[in-house]
Enzyme design. Structure first.
Site, PDB file in Angstrom:
ATOM      1  N   SER A  68      52.563  -2.657  25.833  1.00 32.76           N
ATOM      2  CA  SER A  68      51.346  -3.466  25.777  1.00 32.76           C
ATOM      3  C   SER A  68      50.158  -2.709  25.198  1.00 32.76           C
ATOM      4  O   SER A  68      49.347  -3.286  24.461  1.00 32.76           O
ATOM      5  CB  SER A  68      50.994  -3.986  27.178  1.00 32.76           C
ATOM      6  OG  SER A  68      51.982  -4.866  27.642  1.00 32.76           O
TER       7      SER A  68
ATOM      8  N   ASP B 143      49.272  -0.180  32.802  1.00 30.50           N
ATOM      9  CA  ASP B 143      49.847   1.130  32.552  1.00 30.50           C
ATOM     10  C   ASP B 143      49.892   1.417  31.048  1.00 30.50           C
ATOM     11  O   ASP B 143      49.687   0.531  30.224  1.00 30.50           O
ATOM     12  CB  ASP B 143      51.243   1.255  33.175  1.00 30.50           C
ATOM     13  CG  ASP B 143      52.252   0.291  32.555  1.00 30.50           C
ATOM     14  OD1 ASP B 143      51.871  -0.520  31.688  1.00 30.50           O
ATOM     15  OD2 ASP B 143      53.432   0.347  32.938  1.00 30.50           O
TER      16      ASP B 143
ATOM     17  N   ASP C 148      52.569   2.972  28.407  1.00 30.75           N
ATOM     18  CA  ASP C 148      53.901   3.483  28.100  1.00 30.75           C
ATOM     19  C   ASP C 148      53.736   4.569  27.044  1.00 30.75           C
ATOM     20  O   ASP C 148      53.207   4.318  25.952  1.00 30.75           O
ATOM     21  CB  ASP C 148      54.795   2.364  27.574  1.00 30.75           C
ATOM     22  CG  ASP C 148      55.056   1.299  28.627  1.00 30.75           C
ATOM     23  OD1 ASP C 148      55.401   1.664  29.754  1.00 30.75           O
ATOM     24  OD2 ASP C 148      54.901   0.104  28.314  1.00 30.75           O
TER      25      ASP C 148
ATOM     26  N   ASP D 139      53.931   5.613  32.303  1.00 31.19           N
ATOM     27  CA  ASP D 139      55.382   5.765  32.227  1.00 31.19           C
ATOM     28  C   ASP D 139      55.655   6.712  31.068  1.00 31.19           C
ATOM     29  O   ASP D 139      55.403   6.374  29.901  1.00 31.19           O
ATOM     30  CB  ASP D 139      56.062   4.416  31.985  1.00 31.19           C
ATOM     31  CG  ASP D 139      56.226   3.620  33.262  1.00 31.19           C
ATOM     32  OD1 ASP D 139      55.757   4.076  34.317  1.00 31.19           O
ATOM     33  OD2 ASP D 139      56.796   2.513  33.208  1.00 31.19           O
TER      34      ASP D 139
ATOM     35  N   LYS E 212      51.502 -13.427  28.614  1.00 31.89           N
ATOM     36  CA  LYS E 212      51.645 -12.367  29.618  1.00 31.89           C
ATOM     37  C   LYS E 212      50.952 -12.745  30.925  1.00 31.89           C
ATOM     38  O   LYS E 212      51.517 -12.577  32.016  1.00 31.89           O
ATOM     39  CB  LYS E 212      51.058 -11.048  29.094  1.00 31.89           C
ATOM     40  CG  LYS E 212      51.979 -10.258  28.190  1.00 31.89           C
ATOM     41  CD  LYS E 212      51.257  -9.095  27.522  1.00 31.89           C
ATOM     42  CE  LYS E 212      50.666  -8.126  28.516  1.00 31.89           C
ATOM     43  NZ  LYS E 212      51.675  -7.306  29.222  1.00 31.89           N
TER      44      LYS E 212
ATOM     45  N   TYR F  71      57.567 -11.990  35.365  1.00 34.91           N
ATOM     46  CA  TYR F  71      57.304 -10.840  34.485  1.00 34.91           C
ATOM     47  C   TYR F  71      57.793  -9.592  35.193  1.00 34.91           C
ATOM     48  O   TYR F  71      57.064  -8.983  35.969  1.00 34.91           O
ATOM     49  CB  TYR F  71      55.795 -10.759  34.217  1.00 34.91           C
ATOM     50  CG  TYR F  71      55.354  -9.755  33.174  1.00 34.91           C
ATOM     51  CD1 TYR F  71      55.021 -10.169  31.898  1.00 34.91           C
ATOM     52  CD2 TYR F  71      55.247  -8.402  33.468  1.00 34.91           C
ATOM     53  CE1 TYR F  71      54.594  -9.265  30.933  1.00 34.91           C
ATOM     54  CE2 TYR F  71      54.824  -7.485  32.509  1.00 34.91           C
ATOM     55  CZ  TYR F  71      54.500  -7.925  31.248  1.00 34.91           C
ATOM     56  OH  TYR F  71      54.079  -7.027  30.295  1.00 34.91           O
TER      57      TYR F  71
END
Length: 543
Positions: A92, A103, A105, A157, A218, A227
């Site tokens: 995202s 978050d 990624d 993450d 989303k 989701y």
């Protein structure tokens, strides 16, 4: 919101329509965008800058990590400094549709003399020493090995890939398929997160309109509780690919029109017909790409959405019959609301009404995972969550169950208990007055002061209490009405006495004993499980 599009068509088919949106649809798009702002979907400039700072620190940390491992391997100082190392974002954040508190990624790439084990040992320890890092946990055996953490309060993450090169230059691009040569599958999967995200952006005709439509989808998916890739619904990348496909089919449509067509198309989609943004390409690797004609397991995918980057994979292999059923119901609801909202007949906010999951079912299955420390609970929570869909698949095979509806996340709590209370806690029974909800980022919070201030326990005996952390996962059970009706018919065809004695419905009641045993054996049979400090319980409750 620009109406321009690229001259050549994108996607595996030509567009359905090149028409621009009407004034009514453009006005509806403005209303939709305002609704997204009302829901707080856009972060402040201060928050955006904080993310930039965090990523800058991570990038420097990666270079320090590579330098440290290089020196450990005897590299001269000059070569160790030139070895490089670099981070890339994906998901995202890279797509430009992240919201406040979302978050990041993040992919870390390093040269061939650095090994994955170094990432989960040397890098892990370097992160552990940082004051900005909290809730740090490593999952090296995951499908995509990952380190999870909060860095300055931002969820990260962190995945890694070892490249087949002696140094990682600062201007390295990941689009070249030859970069994948001689890499193991876990590194290929890690790299694909970034490669897929970049491909999606290249394959949509209007990035601005795509982002607004994707933010909408989303938010809808999150509010309607569909989701969560790990649970068996769709994750962010899969929803992004569905929206991108609609953008390809209607390249000049406004965001509101794209959202409306999204629900119209996927409400009627003939799954398991796959959704693809481009034809599946061949490449330099002797690796498996998605091919249901060749691989039986690929034919079992319920809702195949295929990643565009080589090697193409199914991003939705976790979807079960139950989660597909639930998503179909939500897509149908979304179609009804969007078709009215775009005509001004109802507000867009109706699309985002919160799920009523906790009142939708008469019976729920609870899976409660608990551990004695925050660090252990992070590992235990992640493991149990990753295996939860095996329960859903097992329940689907049971005659009394029409579908099993897992909630998208576990409910985290911390309980302050005595040694004598721990036996009851192992069965999922906790002292209500000494139980506290855990919000994201507050796993390490100490509630002893709250207990003392509220007089919940004698102050001179507080040392008798110790924290026990729990995560409760909910699965709603929809009864199979055909089984219920058959049982009623059988009973009505007998005398009242015979019906009472035979009790045909009892023969078909839901027996969870085997489900419990199988799941407990599964999670306890892993390296994560610690018999002394980790507990698992499964129970059925009425809604």
């Amino acid at each position: 919101m620009s109406q321009e599009t690229s001259p050549a068509h994108l996607g595996i088919t030509r567009p359905i329509s090149l028409a621009s949106s009407s004034e009514e649809e453009i006005q509806s798009s403005e209303q939709l965008l305002q609704t997204l702002h009302d829901f707080g979907l856009f972060e402040s400039e201060e928050e955006a800058q904080k993310r930039v700072v965090v990523l800058s620190k991570l990038d420097k940390l990666v270079k320090d990590f590579v330098y440290k491992v290089s020196k450990m391997k005897g590299f001269p100082d000059s070569l160790a400094k030139e070895a490089g190392g670099k981070i890339y974002t994906y998901g995202s954040y890279r797509l430009g549709v992240h919201g406040a508190g979302a978050d990041i990624d993040t992919l870390c790439v390093f040269p061939k003399h650095v090994e994955r084990e170094h990432f989960f040992t040397v890098m892990f320890e370097m992160l552990k020493e940082r004051s900005e890092v909290s809730e740090l946990t490593a999952v090296p055996d995951a499908y995509v090995p990952v380190i999870k953490m909060l860095f300055s309060g931002i969820p990260i993450d962190f995945v890694c890939a070892r490249l087949g090169m002696a140094r990682v230059p600062e201007d390295l691009e990941l689009a070249d398929n030859n970069l994948l040569k001689n890499l193991d599958e876990r590194c290929v999967r890690s790299l694909n997160g970034s490669r897929v995200t970049d491909d999606i952006l290249r394959l949509v005709p209007n990035v601005v309109n795509f982002r607004i439509a994707l933010r909408t989808v989303k938010l809808w998916a999150q509010r309607r509780a569909v989701y969560a890739n790990v649970i068996g619904f769709l994750g962010g990348v899969a929803w992004a690919m569905l929206v991108a496909r609609v953008c390809q089919l209607y390249p000049n449509a406004s965001p509101a029109s794209l959202v409306n067509r999204f629900f119209m198309i996927f409400d009627k989609w003939k799954w398991p017909q796959p959704v693809m943004l481009k034809t599946i390409e061949t490449g330099p690797l002797a690796v498996r790409t998605w091919n249901p004609q060749l691989y039986p397991s690929d034919r079992n995918h319920k809702m195949p959405i295929i990643t565009p980057a080589y090697p193409s994979m199914c991003a939705t292999h976790n979807v079960t019959n139950s989660t597909l059923t639930i998503m179909r119901k939500e897509l149908e609801r979304g179609k009804t609301i969007a078709s009215e909202a775009i005509k001004g007949e109802r507000p867009w906010k109706d699309l985002f009404e919160k799920s009523t999951f906790f009142t939708d079912y008469k019976t729920y299955l609870l899976v409660i995972a608990s551990a004695a420390s925050a660090e252990q609970q992070l590992k235990w929570h992640g493991l149990v969550e990753s295996k939860l869909r095996t329960i859903v698949s097992r329940l689907e095979m049971m005659e009394p169950v029409a579908w099993a509806h897992p909630f998208i996340k576990g409910i985290d709590k911390v309980h302050y208990v005595t040694q004598a209370e721990r036996a009851a806690c192992m069965k999922g029974k906790y002292p209500a007055d000494r139980t506290f909800d855990i919000d994201e980022g507050s796993m390490d919070k100490d509630y002893f002061e709250d207990i003392k201030e509220k007089g919940l326990w004698p102050e001179d005996k507080l040392e008798e209490l110790s924290p026990l952390y729990s995560a409760t996962f909910y699965i709603g059970l929809a009864p199979n009405k055909a089984v219920t009706n058959d049982a009623k018919d059988d009973a009505e065809n007998k005398s009242s006495k015979e019906a009472t004695e035979a009790k045909p419905a009892v023969k078909r009641q839901l027996d969870l004993k085997m489900v419990n045993q199988e799941f407990t054996s599964l999670v306890k049979g892993t390296d994560v499980y610690d018999e002394e400090t980790m507990f698992i319980v499964m129970t059925k409750v009425k809604g």
